[in-house]
Design a protein around this motif. Structure first.
Motif, mmCIF file in Angstrom:
data_model
loop_
_atom_site.group_PDB
_atom_site.id
_atom_site.type_symbol
_atom_site.label_atom_id
_atom_site.label_comp_id
_atom_site.label_asym_id
_atom_site.label_seq_id
_atom_site.Cartn_x
_atom_site.Cartn_y
_atom_site.Cartn_z
ATOM 1 N N GLN A 50 0.831 -1.207 0.000
ATOM 2 C CA GLN A 50 0.000 0.000 0.000
ATOM 3 C C GLN A 50 0.858 1.247 0.000
ATOM 4 O O GLN A 50 0.509 2.250 -0.635
ATOM 5 C CB GLN A 50 -0.945 0.011 1.199
ATOM 6 C CG GLN A 50 -1.852 1.245 1.201
ATOM 7 C CD GLN A 50 -2.900 1.223 2.297
ATOM 8 O OE1 GLN A 50 -3.177 0.182 2.883
ATOM 9 N NE2 GLN A 50 -3.509 2.374 2.578
ATOM 10 N N THR A 309 -13.354 2.297 -9.077
ATOM 11 C CA THR A 309 -13.098 1.820 -7.714
ATOM 12 C C THR A 309 -13.680 2.769 -6.666
ATOM 13 O O THR A 309 -13.587 2.470 -5.476
ATOM 14 C CB THR A 309 -11.587 1.685 -7.471
ATOM 15 O OG1 THR A 309 -10.983 2.995 -7.518
ATOM 16 C CG2 THR A 309 -10.937 0.810 -8.516
ATOM 17 N N LEU A 312 -16.151 1.160 -4.158
ATOM 18 C CA LEU A 312 -15.493 0.331 -3.145
ATOM 19 C C LEU A 312 -14.842 1.189 -2.074
ATOM 20 O O LEU A 312 -14.910 0.879 -0.883
ATOM 21 C CB LEU A 312 -14.450 -0.581 -3.808
ATOM 22 C CG LEU A 312 -14.990 -1.641 -4.765
ATOM 23 C CD1 LEU A 312 -13.846 -2.372 -5.449
ATOM 24 C CD2 LEU A 312 -15.872 -2.638 -4.006
ATOM 25 N N SER A 316 -15.711 1.360 1.965
ATOM 26 C CA SER A 316 -14.656 1.245 2.973
ATOM 27 C C SER A 316 -14.668 2.443 3.913
ATOM 28 O O SER A 316 -14.532 2.300 5.138
ATOM 29 C CB SER A 316 -13.290 1.134 2.290
ATOM 30 O OG SER A 316 -12.246 1.133 3.236
ATOM 31 N N ALA A 423 -10.041 -7.140 3.862
ATOM 32 C CA ALA A 423 -10.343 -7.037 2.436
ATOM 33 C C ALA A 423 -10.002 -5.647 1.905
ATOM 34 O O ALA A 423 -9.443 -5.496 0.818
ATOM 35 C CB ALA A 423 -11.816 -7.361 2.188
ATOM 36 N N ALA A 424 -10.339 -4.610 2.692
ATOM 37 C CA ALA A 424 -10.008 -3.240 2.281
ATOM 38 C C ALA A 424 -8.504 -3.036 2.208
ATOM 39 O O ALA A 424 -7.994 -2.377 1.287
ATOM 40 C CB ALA A 424 -10.627 -2.244 3.260
ATOM 41 N N CYS A 426 -6.239 -5.406 1.612
ATOM 42 C CA CYS A 426 -5.767 -6.142 0.423
ATOM 43 C C CYS A 426 -6.082 -5.369 -0.855
ATOM 44 O O CYS A 426 -5.271 -5.356 -1.799
ATOM 45 C CB CYS A 426 -6.406 -7.526 0.382
ATOM 46 S SG CYS A 426 -5.835 -8.647 1.683
ATOM 47 N N PHE A 427 -7.254 -4.734 -0.884
ATOM 48 C CA PHE A 427 -7.606 -3.925 -2.055
ATOM 49 C C PHE A 427 -6.621 -2.771 -2.227
ATOM 50 O O PHE A 427 -6.137 -2.502 -3.330
ATOM 51 C CB PHE A 427 -9.026 -3.381 -1.888
ATOM 52 C CG PHE A 427 -9.411 -2.373 -2.932
ATOM 53 C CD1 PHE A 427 -9.770 -2.764 -4.207
ATOM 54 C CD2 PHE A 427 -9.419 -1.011 -2.633
ATOM 55 C CE1 PHE A 427 -10.123 -1.822 -5.176
ATOM 56 C CE2 PHE A 427 -9.764 -0.067 -3.587
ATOM 57 C CZ PHE A 427 -10.121 -0.483 -4.860
ATOM 58 N N GLY A 430 -3.286 -3.921 -3.408
ATOM 59 C CA GLY A 430 -3.284 -4.417 -4.782
ATOM 60 C C GLY A 430 -3.300 -3.339 -5.847
ATOM 61 O O GLY A 430 -3.277 -3.659 -7.048
ATOM 62 N N GLN A 431 -3.333 -2.061 -5.450
ATOM 63 C CA GLN A 431 -3.325 -0.983 -6.439
ATOM 64 C C GLN A 431 -1.946 -0.872 -7.094
ATOM 65 O O GLN A 431 -0.927 -1.207 -6.485
ATOM 66 C CB GLN A 431 -3.685 0.343 -5.762
ATOM 67 C CG GLN A 431 -5.075 0.360 -5.147
ATOM 68 C CD GLN A 431 -6.152 0.026 -6.147
ATOM 69 O OE1 GLN A 431 -6.320 0.712 -7.157
ATOM 70 N NE2 GLN A 431 -6.895 -1.049 -5.898
#
Length: 539
Positions: A50, A309, A312, A316, A423-424, A426-427, A430-431
């Motif tokens: 991140q 995105t 999402l 979050s 999950a947030a 990991c999102f 993953g950017q």
């Protein structure tokens, strides 16, 4: 006779069970330590990814160069003029270790940012647990972890996971509070607290607001309460020592800073603004504090530039409001119960630290806009710790009747919240990573052998000068960068737009240094090359 035998057997079984528990205890501890290590490694990896989403700026690059200077025989940073906060005893040692392992690389900033935040999350969880054991202790720790688990991708990444700033000061402050929370009330604990406070104050004077004053204030209040209740003199000793240690730490830190200057070490840049805001500015400061809290807790309005995105990110942000609401409720409860027997010393200190930091943001000048959210970044771990200590969500299930006990429901809710937070995270991790700022310019300079002028893997040095191009800009830079007898700087990095601010324009460079011998357009910049040493023209 049979009853006596039965009693003997029962006693023997109990002793055997006790021995088994004692034997199994080290194994259990190793299992917990291994699990904690795995959790820390996993969090560090996700935070590292991140952190790469946003590029670091010159503050991070300067910290890397300071770490290199210390590793190469300049431990006091002689000749350096640093920013108004040095981080000399907090994040700079961390940078030294990472630079020793990685060298002068841009990812040093990301590694240090991820490592610092991982430590902050784990320490806050331990502190939130307090002295609770079993499911209650785990629940308190997980609650604090859930609040801090996923820093907001827009805003939170810059504040907590990138350049060195006040967010990293939370690590030694949390260690200090853990010491007060877990250590016995012996004379050496206040002595250690005083030394730790002085150590951190040398690096960051935010410690005065977030730790030193709260420790002293709580100790003073507790002494007054003891006096009002006419308690024996022996009960005054520990808080009296804490008060004395906090006061002495200020003098000790000032003495250490004076010694560093006397030995020729670094000097801090002075503050360019007053500490107290005018009365007319307080309402605007209060509104800015509200927006800052939303950003720190990851509940700020997401950047609509993320396109598809955005939805999402919005979900979050809404979920992060839970953490902010719990932290606010915990602080309110701490204020209401501050003078009751339910409040232990450390919870009082955390509440006082959060209140003092909020007051500094509202009544001071440290928070003019969201770009200065890092000034009060410690509010996130303080709020998470308060939530864990003041709002235990997992009471003993054995005390509550019924299949769906409140404790069990709270455990399910907390588990779901942690899953969503993971999950947030990991999102965000993953950017796609962002390239370091001005990397294209640095690559061009290296390729064309222009090596004296900002840092690119240790191959290029660009000396900072004023925007008027007529003097030294001594901000996080050493004096020897400006010695014309030792260095030859033969190019200026400028921009062609005459209306640009915060940069050197080509017209300004020509006024100060004359027409260049050659110039090249490199992206948004113009590299102006001269046939003489530009350092000779600087005031």
């Amino acid at each position: 006779m049979s009853e006596g035998v039965a009693s003997t057997v029962a006693a023997g079984d109990e002793q055997t069970a006790g021995r088994s528990r004692r034997i199994a205890s080290p194994g259990r501890r190793l299992l917990w330590a291994g699990g904690l290590l795995l959790v820390g490694a996993g969090l560090f990896t996700l935070y590292l990814f991140q952190s790469g989403v946003g590029p670091f700026n010159s503050d991070g690059a300067s910290m890397i160069l300071q770490a290199q200077a210390m590793l190469h025989g300049n431990p006091l940073l002689q000749g350096w003029r640093v920013a108004d906060v040095s981080f000399y005893t907090t994040e700079l040692p961390e940078y030294m270790l990472v630079v020793a392992a990685r060298g002068l690389r841009p990812d040093v900033v990301h590694i240090c940012g991820a490592l610092t935040y991982t430590l902050t999350v784990l320490l806050a969880a331990f502190l939130a647990r307090g002295r609770a054991t079993g499911r209650a202790g785990v629940g308190r720790a997980l609650l604090a972890g859930a609040i801090m688990l996923a820093p907001g991708i827009t805003g939170g990444t810059e504040v907590f996971l990138e350049n060195p700033d006040h967010a990293g000061t939370a690590v030694p402050i949390l260690i200090l509070l853990l010491l007060l929370d877990r250590a016995p009330e012996r004379w050496y604990v206040p002595a250690a607290v005083g030394l730790l406070l002085a150590w951190v104050q040398v690096a960051d004077q935010l410690t005065l607001i977030a730790a030193t004053v709260p420790v002293a204030a709580v100790a003073g209040v507790r002494l007054l309460v003891l006096a009002a209740r006419r308690r024996p003199r022996g009960e005054f000793r520990y808080d009296g020592l804490l008060l004395a240690a906090a006061v002495a730490s200020v003098a000790l830190a000032a003495l250490a800073e004076a010694a560093i200057r006397a030995l020729g070490g670094f000097r801090e840049s002075p503050l360019v603004y007053g500490l107290l805001a005018p009365v007319s500015q307080i309402p605007a400061n209060a509104r800015m504090m509200g927006r800052t809290l939303l950003l720190l807790f990851g509940a700020n309005d997401p950047d609509r530039g993320h396109g598809g995105t955005h939805q999402l990110l919005e979900i979050s942000a809404q979920l992060h409001l839970i953490g902010l609401a719990l932290a606010a409720a915990a602080l309110a409860a701490a204020v209401i119960l501050f003078f009751t027997a339910r409040m232990d010393r450390v919870t009082q200190i955390v509440a006082a630290a959060a209140a003092a930091t909020l007051a500094a943001g509202v009544f001071g000048t440290v928070l003019p806009d969201l770009a200065h959210a890092h000034e009060v970044a410690i509010l996130l771990p303080l709020g998470a710790v308060l939530a864990g200590r003041m709002l235990p969500l997992l009471p003993s299930a054995g005390r509550l009747p019924g299949r769906w006990r409140p404790g069990r429901a709270a455990a399910i809710a907390l588990g779901a919240w942690l899953a969503v937070g993971l999950a947030a995270l990991c999102f965000a991790a993953g950017q796609p990573p962002a390239a370091p700022t001005n990397q294209g310019l640095a690559n061009w300079l290296v390729a064309h052998h222009y090596t004296d002028g900002v840092a690119s893997g240790g191959q290029v040095l660009v000396t900072p000068i004023t925007y008027q191009a007529n003097g030294q800009w001594r901000w996080e830079s050493p004096a020897d960068w400006y010695q014309a007898s030792d260095r030859r700087a033969d190019f200026v990095v400028a921009v062609a737009d005459p209306t640009a601010t915060g940069v050197i324009t080509t017209a300004t460079a020509v006024r100060s240094f004359g027409p260049p011998a050659r110039q090249y357009q490199v992206g948004q910049y113009v590299v102006m090359v001269y046939d003489y040493n530009l350092l000779t023209r600087l005031g």
